[in-house]
Design a protein around this motif. Structure first.
Motif, mmCIF file in Angstrom:
data_model
loop_
_atom_site.group_PDB
_atom_site.id
_atom_site.type_symbol
_atom_site.label_atom_id
_atom_site.label_comp_id
_atom_site.label_asym_id
_atom_site.label_seq_id
_atom_site.Cartn_x
_atom_site.Cartn_y
_atom_site.Cartn_z
ATOM 1 N N GLY A 1 0.730 -1.292 0.031
ATOM 2 C CA GLY A 1 -0.084 0.004 -0.027
ATOM 3 C C GLY A 1 0.713 1.253 0.066
ATOM 4 O O GLY A 1 1.773 1.241 -0.735
ATOM 5 N N SER A 2 0.567 2.090 0.756
ATOM 6 C CA SER A 2 1.139 3.383 0.806
ATOM 7 C C SER A 2 2.488 3.682 1.760
ATOM 8 O O SER A 2 3.249 4.420 1.603
ATOM 9 N N GLY A 3 2.600 2.519 2.438
ATOM 10 C CA GLY A 3 3.765 2.439 3.156
ATOM 11 C C GLY A 3 3.626 3.130 4.418
ATOM 12 O O GLY A 3 4.409 3.043 5.507
ATOM 13 N N ASP A 4 2.288 3.700 4.814
ATOM 14 C CA ASP A 4 2.097 4.244 6.095
ATOM 15 C C ASP A 4 1.772 2.995 7.051
ATOM 16 O O ASP A 4 1.162 2.297 6.706
ATOM 17 N N GLY A 5 2.188 3.341 8.169
ATOM 18 C CA GLY A 5 1.749 2.481 9.370
ATOM 19 C C GLY A 5 1.502 3.036 10.810
ATOM 20 O O GLY A 5 1.581 4.432 10.817
ATOM 21 N N GLN A 6 1.542 2.503 11.761
ATOM 22 C CA GLN A 6 1.435 2.927 13.007
ATOM 23 C C GLN A 6 2.331 2.450 13.860
ATOM 24 O O GLN A 6 3.062 1.153 13.837
ATOM 25 N N GLY A 7 2.860 3.292 14.913
ATOM 26 C CA GLY A 7 3.795 2.960 15.971
ATOM 27 C C GLY A 7 3.557 2.010 16.613
ATOM 28 O O GLY A 7 2.201 2.150 17.105
ATOM 29 N N GLN A 8 4.327 1.157 17.320
ATOM 30 C CA GLN A 8 3.901 0.122 18.299
ATOM 31 C C GLN A 8 5.181 -0.041 19.202
ATOM 32 O O GLN A 8 6.242 0.071 18.936
ATOM 33 N N ILE A 9 4.664 0.164 20.651
ATOM 34 C CA ILE A 9 5.657 0.171 21.809
ATOM 35 C C ILE A 9 6.204 -1.284 21.886
ATOM 36 O O ILE A 9 5.230 -2.254 22.068
ATOM 37 N N LEU A 10 7.364 -1.758 21.605
ATOM 38 C CA LEU A 10 8.089 -3.228 21.652
ATOM 39 C C LEU A 10 8.463 -3.478 22.893
ATOM 40 O O LEU A 10 8.404 -4.479 23.640
ATOM 41 N N GLN A 11 9.133 -2.567 23.657
ATOM 42 C CA GLN A 11 9.509 -2.897 24.980
ATOM 43 C C GLN A 11 9.729 -1.447 25.861
ATOM 44 O O GLN A 11 9.950 -0.572 25.184
ATOM 45 N N ARG A 12 9.499 -1.457 27.091
ATOM 46 C CA ARG A 12 9.632 -0.378 28.096
ATOM 47 C C ARG A 12 10.067 -0.601 29.188
ATOM 48 O O ARG A 12 10.075 -1.808 29.736
ATOM 49 N N PHE A 13 11.107 0.227 29.860
ATOM 50 C CA PHE A 13 11.532 0.261 31.146
ATOM 51 C C PHE A 13 11.230 1.502 32.035
ATOM 52 O O PHE A 13 11.392 2.547 31.340
ATOM 53 N N PRO A 14 10.668 1.513 32.839
ATOM 54 C CA PRO A 14 10.356 0.071 33.782
ATOM 55 C C PRO A 14 8.886 -0.272 33.165
ATOM 56 O O PRO A 14 8.263 0.499 32.490
ATOM 57 N N GLU A 15 8.479 -1.687 33.306
ATOM 58 C CA GLU A 15 7.487 -2.223 32.720
ATOM 59 C C GLU A 15 6.323 -1.970 33.267
ATOM 60 O O GLU A 15 5.163 -1.615 32.518
ATOM 61 N N LYS A 16 6.284 -1.097 34.433
ATOM 62 C CA LYS A 16 5.090 -0.597 35.234
ATOM 63 C C LYS A 16 5.393 0.745 35.496
ATOM 64 O O LYS A 16 6.451 1.067 35.825
ATOM 65 N N ASP A 17 4.211 1.537 35.279
ATOM 66 C CA ASP A 17 4.204 3.012 35.630
ATOM 67 C C ASP A 17 4.668 3.111 37.131
ATOM 68 O O ASP A 17 4.223 2.469 38.092
ATOM 69 N N TRP A 18 5.425 4.263 37.260
ATOM 70 C CA TRP A 18 5.896 4.703 38.355
ATOM 71 C C TRP A 18 4.767 5.262 39.134
ATOM 72 O O TRP A 18 4.134 6.072 38.126
ATOM 73 N N GLU A 19 4.403 5.489 40.520
ATOM 74 C CA GLU A 19 3.217 6.151 40.837
ATOM 75 C C GLU A 19 3.276 7.730 40.681
ATOM 76 O O GLU A 19 2.426 8.338 40.452
ATOM 77 N N ASP A 20 4.530 8.301 40.825
ATOM 78 C CA ASP A 20 4.762 9.573 40.546
ATOM 79 C C ASP A 20 5.078 10.142 39.194
ATOM 80 O O ASP A 20 4.968 11.460 38.925
ATOM 81 N N ASN A 21 5.251 9.133 38.397
ATOM 82 C CA ASN A 21 5.353 9.547 37.099
ATOM 83 C C ASN A 21 5.070 8.252 36.081
ATOM 84 O O ASN A 21 5.714 7.556 35.507
ATOM 85 N N PRO A 22 3.587 8.573 35.627
ATOM 86 C CA PRO A 22 3.075 7.455 34.837
ATOM 87 C C PRO A 22 3.817 7.569 33.463
ATOM 88 O O PRO A 22 4.151 8.650 32.796
ATOM 89 N N PHE A 23 3.665 6.531 32.577
ATOM 90 C CA PHE A 23 3.810 6.308 31.228
ATOM 91 C C PHE A 23 3.144 7.425 30.441
ATOM 92 O O PHE A 23 1.882 7.239 30.152
ATOM 93 N N PRO A 24 3.874 8.121 29.609
ATOM 94 C CA PRO A 24 2.986 8.969 28.664
ATOM 95 C C PRO A 24 2.216 8.252 27.624
ATOM 96 O O PRO A 24 2.884 7.495 26.917
ATOM 97 N N GLN A 25 0.921 8.345 27.702
ATOM 98 C CA GLN A 25 0.193 7.436 26.644
ATOM 99 C C GLN A 25 0.283 8.207 25.151
ATOM 100 O O GLN A 25 0.406 9.525 24.995
ATOM 101 N N GLY A 26 0.311 7.469 24.274
ATOM 102 C CA GLY A 26 0.372 8.091 22.824
ATOM 103 C C GLY A 26 1.870 8.619 22.517
ATOM 104 O O GLY A 26 2.164 9.182 21.441
ATOM 105 N N ILE A 27 2.902 8.092 23.275
ATOM 106 C CA ILE A 27 4.364 8.542 22.852
ATOM 107 C C ILE A 27 4.730 8.121 21.585
ATOM 108 O O ILE A 27 5.516 8.695 21.107
ATOM 109 N N GLU A 28 4.322 6.965 21.043
ATOM 110 C CA GLU A 28 4.820 6.499 19.882
ATOM 111 C C GLU A 28 4.201 7.428 18.509
ATOM 112 O O GLU A 28 4.971 7.786 17.410
ATOM 113 N N LEU A 29 3.236 8.320 18.705
ATOM 114 C CA LEU A 29 2.967 9.415 17.966
ATOM 115 C C LEU A 29 3.943 10.340 17.751
ATOM 116 O O LEU A 29 4.103 11.012 16.802
ATOM 117 N N PHE A 30 4.555 10.628 18.996
ATOM 118 C CA PHE A 30 5.703 11.962 18.805
ATOM 119 C C PHE A 30 6.843 11.368 18.241
ATOM 120 O O PHE A 30 7.732 12.176 17.959
#
Length: 167
Positions: A1-30
């Motif tokens: 097709g056009s070659g366009d796709g969507q980003g996907q988070i393959l791995q993250r550290f830490p794997e769980k959110d820190w209470e005072d610093n949650p993982f930014p949702q939609g980071i793959e868009l940036f």
């Protein structure tokens, strides 16, 4: 097709959110402001820092180091060309070539997809981010026998002096 796709988070550290610093949702868009696209050639690595502001007006500095990896084309390419199949004589005794279209598979085109390493911090230390992501990238592409989890753990536990503060 056009070659366009969507980003996907393959791995993250830490794997769980820190209470005072949650993982930014939609980071793959940036990571790919122009969109996730495949390219016919390998582009040089890029680095930039985006500043995200959350609902509490807290700044999050998202350092993004993008490099390109080869992927196989998901669709085979076909090459169609006329090929002489037989010779026939016309009324004047000359041979004429009858052309018949034949299709033959062609090797799939080499395509390159972006892959991004992202570091999110509340501190604005772009050069430290660039160096850290560059180290992770080097370990990844050189295939060193060091686990990325250990490298990232060591980076997260290092002390960075406050600007203008004591060592």
């Amino acid at each position: 097709g056009s070659g366009d796709g969507q980003g996907q988070i393959l791995q993250r550290f830490p794997e769980k959110d820190w209470e005072d610093n949650p993982f930014p949702q939609g980071i793959e868009l940036f990571c790919q402001p122009s969109g996730w696209q495949l390219f016919p050639e390998r582009n040089p690595p890029t680095f930039f820092v985006a500043v995200l502001t959350d609902i509490n007006s807290e700044r999050h500095y998202c350092a993004c180091f993008t490099f390109w990896e080869a992927v196989e084309s998901p669709h085979p390419l076909w090459f169609v060309s006329p090929q002489p199949q037989s010779h026939a004589r016309n009324g004047e005794g000359e041979e004429e070539e009858e052309e018949e279209e034949a299709s033959a598979p062609v090797q799939p085109a080499q395509l390159f997809a972006p892959k991004s390493l992202v570091l999110v911090s509340r501190l604005d230390h772009a050069e430290v981010f660039r160096n850290s992501l560059g180290l992770i990238y080097t370990i990844y592409v050189d295939g060193l026998s060091v686990s990325l989890e250990n490298v990232i753990g060591n980076l997260l536990t290092c002390t960075i002096p406050i600007t203008g503060g004591a060592q």
